[in-house]
Design a protein around this motif. Structure first.
Motif, PDB file in Angstrom:
ATOM      1  N   GLY A  53      29.644  26.999  33.480  1.00  0.00           N
ATOM      2  CA  GLY A  53      28.424  27.762  33.693  1.00  0.00           C
ATOM      3  C   GLY A  53      28.324  28.371  35.067  1.00  0.00           C
ATOM      4  O   GLY A  53      27.221  28.505  35.625  1.00  0.00           O
ATOM      5  N   ILE A  54      29.467  28.774  35.636  1.00  0.00           N
ATOM      6  CA  ILE A  54      29.467  29.368  36.973  1.00  0.00           C
ATOM      7  C   ILE A  54      30.058  30.777  36.913  1.00  0.00           C
ATOM      8  O   ILE A  54      30.650  31.170  35.904  1.00  0.00           O
ATOM      9  CB  ILE A  54      30.250  28.498  37.980  1.00  0.00           C
ATOM     10  CG1 ILE A  54      31.723  28.386  37.571  1.00  0.00           C
ATOM     11  CG2 ILE A  54      29.623  27.118  38.097  1.00  0.00           C
ATOM     12  CD1 ILE A  54      32.566  27.595  38.563  1.00  0.00           C
ATOM     13  N   GLU A  55      29.926  31.496  37.997  1.00  0.00           N
ATOM     14  CA  GLU A  55      30.455  32.851  38.063  1.00  0.00           C
ATOM     15  C   GLU A  55      31.986  32.820  37.964  1.00  0.00           C
ATOM     16  O   GLU A  55      32.619  31.911  38.498  1.00  0.00           O
ATOM     17  CB  GLU A  55      30.042  33.522  39.376  1.00  0.00           C
ATOM     18  CG  GLU A  55      28.558  33.847  39.462  1.00  0.00           C
ATOM     19  CD  GLU A  55      28.140  34.834  38.386  1.00  0.00           C
ATOM     20  OE1 GLU A  55      28.823  35.866  38.221  1.00  0.00           O
ATOM     21  OE2 GLU A  55      27.126  34.561  37.701  1.00  0.00           O
ATOM     22  N   PRO A  56      32.580  33.813  37.302  1.00  0.00           N
ATOM     23  CA  PRO A  56      34.035  33.801  37.139  1.00  0.00           C
ATOM     24  C   PRO A  56      34.772  33.983  38.464  1.00  0.00           C
ATOM     25  O   PRO A  56      34.328  34.744  39.331  1.00  0.00           O
ATOM     26  CB  PRO A  56      34.301  34.977  36.193  1.00  0.00           C
ATOM     27  CG  PRO A  56      33.111  35.875  36.341  1.00  0.00           C
ATOM     28  CD  PRO A  56      31.954  34.966  36.626  1.00  0.00           C
ATOM     29  N   CYS A  57      35.865  33.267  38.604  1.00  0.00           N
ATOM     30  CA  CYS A  57      36.714  33.428  39.778  1.00  0.00           C
ATOM     31  C   CYS A  57      37.463  34.757  39.674  1.00  0.00           C
ATOM     32  O   CYS A  57      37.425  35.434  38.641  1.00  0.00           O
ATOM     33  CB  CYS A  57      37.701  32.263  39.896  1.00  0.00           C
ATOM     34  SG  CYS A  57      38.922  32.169  38.549  1.00  0.00           S
ATOM     35  N   ASN A  58      38.162  35.135  40.733  1.00  0.00           N
ATOM     36  CA  ASN A  58      38.877  36.408  40.736  1.00  0.00           C
ATOM     37  C   ASN A  58      39.937  36.463  39.644  1.00  0.00           C
ATOM     38  O   ASN A  58      40.180  37.522  39.046  1.00  0.00           O
ATOM     39  CB  ASN A  58      39.531  36.641  42.101  1.00  0.00           C
ATOM     40  CG  ASN A  58      38.515  36.954  43.183  1.00  0.00           C
ATOM     41  OD1 ASN A  58      37.436  37.468  42.890  1.00  0.00           O
ATOM     42  ND2 ASN A  58      38.837  36.644  44.429  1.00  0.00           N
ATOM     43  N   THR A  59      40.570  35.326  39.367  1.00  0.00           N
ATOM     44  CA  THR A  59      41.585  35.298  38.315  1.00  0.00           C
ATOM     45  C   THR A  59      40.956  35.563  36.954  1.00  0.00           C
ATOM     46  O   THR A  59      41.490  36.332  36.145  1.00  0.00           O
ATOM     47  CB  THR A  59      42.307  33.939  38.310  1.00  0.00           C
ATOM     48  OG1 THR A  59      42.791  33.660  39.629  1.00  0.00           O
ATOM     49  CG2 THR A  59      43.472  33.958  37.343  1.00  0.00           C
ATOM     50  N   CYS A  60      39.811  34.940  36.683  1.00  0.00           N
ATOM     51  CA  CYS A  60      39.119  35.192  35.416  1.00  0.00           C
ATOM     52  C   CYS A  60      38.675  36.652  35.313  1.00  0.00           C
ATOM     53  O   CYS A  60      38.743  37.252  34.230  1.00  0.00           O
ATOM     54  CB  CYS A  60      37.922  34.264  35.278  1.00  0.00           C
ATOM     55  SG  CYS A  60      38.328  32.541  34.937  1.00  0.00           S
ATOM     56  N   LEU A  61      38.241  37.232  36.436  1.00  0.00           N
ATOM     57  CA  LEU A  61      37.828  38.637  36.425  1.00  0.00           C
ATOM     58  C   LEU A  61      38.983  39.561  36.086  1.00  0.00           C
ATOM     59  O   LEU A  61      38.783  40.662  35.574  1.00  0.00           O
ATOM     60  CB  LEU A  61      37.224  39.021  37.784  1.00  0.00           C
ATOM     61  CG  LEU A  61      35.844  38.435  38.096  1.00  0.00           C
ATOM     62  CD1 LEU A  61      35.442  38.746  39.532  1.00  0.00           C
ATOM     63  CD2 LEU A  61      34.798  38.964  37.112  1.00  0.00           C
ATOM     64  N   LEU A  62      40.205  39.127  36.364  1.00  0.00           N
ATOM     65  CA  LEU A  62      41.395  39.906  36.019  1.00  0.00           C
ATOM     66  C   LEU A  62      41.774  39.741  34.548  1.00  0.00           C
ATOM     67  O   LEU A  62      42.757  40.314  34.089  1.00  0.00           O
ATOM     68  CB  LEU A  62      42.572  39.495  36.902  1.00  0.00           C
ATOM     69  CG  LEU A  62      42.482  39.887  38.382  1.00  0.00           C
ATOM     70  CD1 LEU A  62      43.611  39.233  39.167  1.00  0.00           C
ATOM     71  CD2 LEU A  62      42.519  41.398  38.538  1.00  0.00           C
ATOM     72  N   GLY A  63      41.006  38.941  33.801  1.00  0.00           N
ATOM     73  CA  GLY A  63      41.297  38.705  32.387  1.00  0.00           C
ATOM     74  C   GLY A  63      42.293  37.586  32.153  1.00  0.00           C
ATOM     75  O   GLY A  63      42.753  37.390  31.032  1.00  0.00           O
ATOM     76  N   LYS A  64      42.622  36.846  33.207  1.00  0.00           N
ATOM     77  CA  LYS A  64      43.597  35.758  33.090  1.00  0.00           C
ATOM     78  C   LYS A  64      42.884  34.411  33.128  1.00  0.00           C
ATOM     79  O   LYS A  64      43.097  33.578  34.014  1.00  0.00           O
ATOM     80  CB  LYS A  64      44.643  35.874  34.205  1.00  0.00           C
ATOM     81  CG  LYS A  64      45.475  37.146  34.115  1.00  0.00           C
ATOM     82  CD  LYS A  64      46.550  37.173  35.190  1.00  0.00           C
ATOM     83  CE  LYS A  64      47.420  38.409  35.051  1.00  0.00           C
ATOM     84  NZ  LYS A  64      48.233  38.398  33.831  1.00  0.00           N
ATOM     85  N   ARG A  65      42.022  34.191  32.142  1.00  0.00           N
ATOM     86  CA  ARG A  65      41.279  32.936  32.082  1.00  0.00           C
ATOM     87  C   ARG A  65      42.213  31.741  31.907  1.00  0.00           C
ATOM     88  O   ARG A  65      41.846  30.617  32.228  1.00  0.00           O
ATOM     89  CB  ARG A  65      40.271  32.975  30.937  1.00  0.00           C
ATOM     90  CG  ARG A  65      39.201  34.062  31.078  1.00  0.00           C
ATOM     91  CD  ARG A  65      38.175  33.949  29.959  1.00  0.00           C
ATOM     92  NE  ARG A  65      37.255  35.076  29.939  1.00  0.00           N
ATOM     93  CZ  ARG A  65      36.155  35.165  30.681  1.00  0.00           C
ATOM     94  NH1 ARG A  65      35.866  34.184  31.514  1.00  0.00           N
ATOM     95  NH2 ARG A  65      35.367  36.215  30.599  1.00  0.00           N
ATOM     96  N   ASN A  66      43.413  31.977  31.390  1.00  0.00           N
ATOM     97  CA  ASN A  66      44.365  30.881  31.172  1.00  0.00           C
ATOM     98  C   ASN A  66      44.844  30.256  32.473  1.00  0.00           C
ATOM     99  O   ASN A  66      45.350  29.129  32.464  1.00  0.00           O
ATOM    100  CB  ASN A  66      45.575  31.377  30.378  1.00  0.00           C
ATOM    101  CG  ASN A  66      46.262  32.563  31.026  1.00  0.00           C
ATOM    102  OD1 ASN A  66      45.629  33.562  31.359  1.00  0.00           O
ATOM    103  ND2 ASN A  66      47.568  32.471  31.202  1.00  0.00           N
ATOM    104  N   ILE A  67      44.700  30.968  33.576  1.00  0.00           N
ATOM    105  CA  ILE A  67      45.095  30.403  34.866  1.00  0.00           C
ATOM    106  C   ILE A  67      43.906  30.392  35.826  1.00  0.00           C
ATOM    107  O   ILE A  67      44.038  30.600  37.025  1.00  0.00           O
ATOM    108  CB  ILE A  67      46.309  31.139  35.483  1.00  0.00           C
ATOM    109  CG1 ILE A  67      46.102  32.660  35.508  1.00  0.00           C
ATOM    110  CG2 ILE A  67      47.584  30.796  34.726  1.00  0.00           C
ATOM    111  CD1 ILE A  67      47.216  33.410  36.236  1.00  0.00           C
ATOM    112  N   CYS A  68      42.727  30.135  35.278  1.00  0.00           N
ATOM    113  CA  CYS A  68      41.512  29.991  36.073  1.00  0.00           C
ATOM    114  C   CYS A  68      41.734  28.970  37.177  1.00  0.00           C
ATOM    115  O   CYS A  68      42.452  27.982  37.011  1.00  0.00           O
ATOM    116  CB  CYS A  68      40.365  29.542  35.161  1.00  0.00           C
ATOM    117  SG  CYS A  68      38.833  29.107  36.039  1.00  0.00           S
ATOM    118  N   GLN A  69      41.107  29.197  38.315  1.00  0.00           N
ATOM    119  CA  GLN A  69      41.242  28.280  39.445  1.00  0.00           C
ATOM    120  C   GLN A  69      40.709  26.887  39.129  1.00  0.00           C
ATOM    121  O   GLN A  69      41.071  25.909  39.779  1.00  0.00           O
ATOM    122  CB  GLN A  69      40.509  28.856  40.661  1.00  0.00           C
ATOM    123  CG  GLN A  69      41.123  30.152  41.175  1.00  0.00           C
ATOM    124  CD  GLN A  69      40.295  30.796  42.270  1.00  0.00           C
ATOM    125  OE1 GLN A  69      39.441  30.141  42.875  1.00  0.00           O
ATOM    126  NE2 GLN A  69      40.532  32.072  42.526  1.00  0.00           N
TER     127      GLN A  69
END
Length: 380
Positions: free
Chosen positions: A114-130
């Motif tokens: 329930g938090i704001e997406p990290c830069n990796t998630c913003l790139l569409g790479k949720r599979n390697i979220c921080q």
């Protein structure tokens, strides 16, 4: 006045550490407003589960520690390749109803917290979220249990044509789909797959679905060589073949081109297979690593730079990969059920599943655990 009955419990296979798995009765998790409760139908045993059993915590929290994002600590319930049936939904869940059949993407990303997406998630790479975590390893609950509560955003509805046992294969198939997609593989190209374990075989099967021109597989064990042919390989070569200095490279030159293959998928994690992958790729081609390595390997970057070869890799999957797999299953072009070599009950998951894979690894592709099934082993 009668006494109240004992509190409801669920059955779960709990991981305490190296070679310490215990079948226990534990309290059920509460079903929050954004979650669903699933009765587990099937859960696949992954190679990572075997590594955890034999070697101690790799992905789960270390003894005395907690996962920094989920708060999970040992013991944890293993199992991250699972399907199930919805039995309860949270107040905010409207797209799933009780009775829905689903598979689960076990990976956590920032949405799950329930938090704001990290830069990796913003790139569409949720599979390697921080803040990556996973059900069955480092997030609450796992598939080696009679039930689990998961966040609704993790659920993938299964079409009527996809049985629940195949639903439990979506996770490893999504790893393979992600590998092809991330490697940039396109129809009509040639490929080399080094290692015919479960992921290597899934890649072979999907290469055929994706329209590969020629598929070469490198594998040493007779049983897996046979499976590679059955799953769609054009030629299977033993890299240790007597009298061959470099049997894999020779097979590529003979079957594909003296220049090499377009893409090599490294699914073994050995120095010898990495060397073969780099040598067997054409100038401008791609070496894609999907293996998890137990130790660092050596690489002469001149072998990459001088012929402009690409070396890349991938981790896990996104929902796009699950959707691709389901589409192929609906079309009937992906005979995924061939991957299932045994089904065992939850009560027999250690001896008939994990220890069976350790004893007879080369005889199996995927063993499924069926929590609600009968005791013993079913051979398919």
């Amino acid at each position: 006045m009668s006494k109240p009955g004992p509190p409801k419990t669920i059955t779960a296979l709990r991981y305490y550490g190296k070679k310490d798995l215990r079948l226990e009765q534990i309290p059920p998790q509460p079903c929050g407003p954004d979650s669903v409760r699933l009765q587990i139908a099937f859960c696949g045993i992954c190679g990572s589960d075997i590594h955890e059993y034999l070697g101690g915590p790799i992905f789960p929290p270390k003894p005395g520690q907690k996962n920094p994002w989920t708060g999970e600590q040992l013991p944890i319930t293993l199992g991250h390749e699972f399907s199930g049936v919805v039995t309860e939904t949270g107040a905010n869940v409207h797209h799933l109803k009780p009775g829905a059949r689903v598979a689960v993407n076990p990976a956590f990303d920032d949405r799950h917290y329930g938090i704001e997406p990290c830069n990796t998630c913003l790139l569409g790479k949720r599979n390697i979220c921080q803040r990556y975590a996973s059900y069955g390893l480092s997030a609450p609950g796992g598939g080696f249990a009679s039930e689990i509560v998961v966040q609704a955003i993790s659920c993938i509805a299964l079409p009527d044509s996809v049985p629940l046992e195949v639903g439990a294969l979506l996770e490893p198939l999504a790893v393979a789909w992600h590998s092809l997609r991330t490697a940039g593989f396109v129809r009509g190209q040639s490929a080399l797959v080094l290692g015919a374990g479960p992921i290597g075989l899934a890649i072979v099967m999907l290469l055929r679905v994706w329209g590969a021109r020629t598929i070469v597989v490198s594998e040493v064990t007779p049983a897996r060589k046979r499976l590679a042919k059955e799953f769609g390989a054009d030629v299977v070569v033993d890299p240790l073949a007597a009298g061959e200095k470099d049997a894999v490279l020779s097979a590529v030159h003979q079957m594909v081109s003296p220049d090499g293959v377009d893409v090599a998928f490294e699914a073994t994690g050995l120095q010898s297979t990495l060397d073969s992958a780099v040598a067997s790729v054409r100038p401008g081609g791609t070496v894609f690593n999907v293996a998890i390595h137990e130790k660092p390997l050596m690489l002469n970057l001149n072998d990459i730079a001088c012929l402009e070869k690409r070396l890349t890799g991938g981790m896990c999957y996104t929902m796009e990969d699950f959707a691709g797999v389901i589409g192929a299953l609906e079309e009937g072009s992906l005979p995924a059920q061939k991957m299932i070599t045994s089904i065992v009950s939850l009560e027999n998951a250690v001896d008939g599943g994990i220890l069976e894979l350790i004893r007879s690894r080369d005889s199996h592709v995927k063993i499924l655990v069926r929590p609600s099934g009968s005791h013993g082993v079913s051979r398919l």
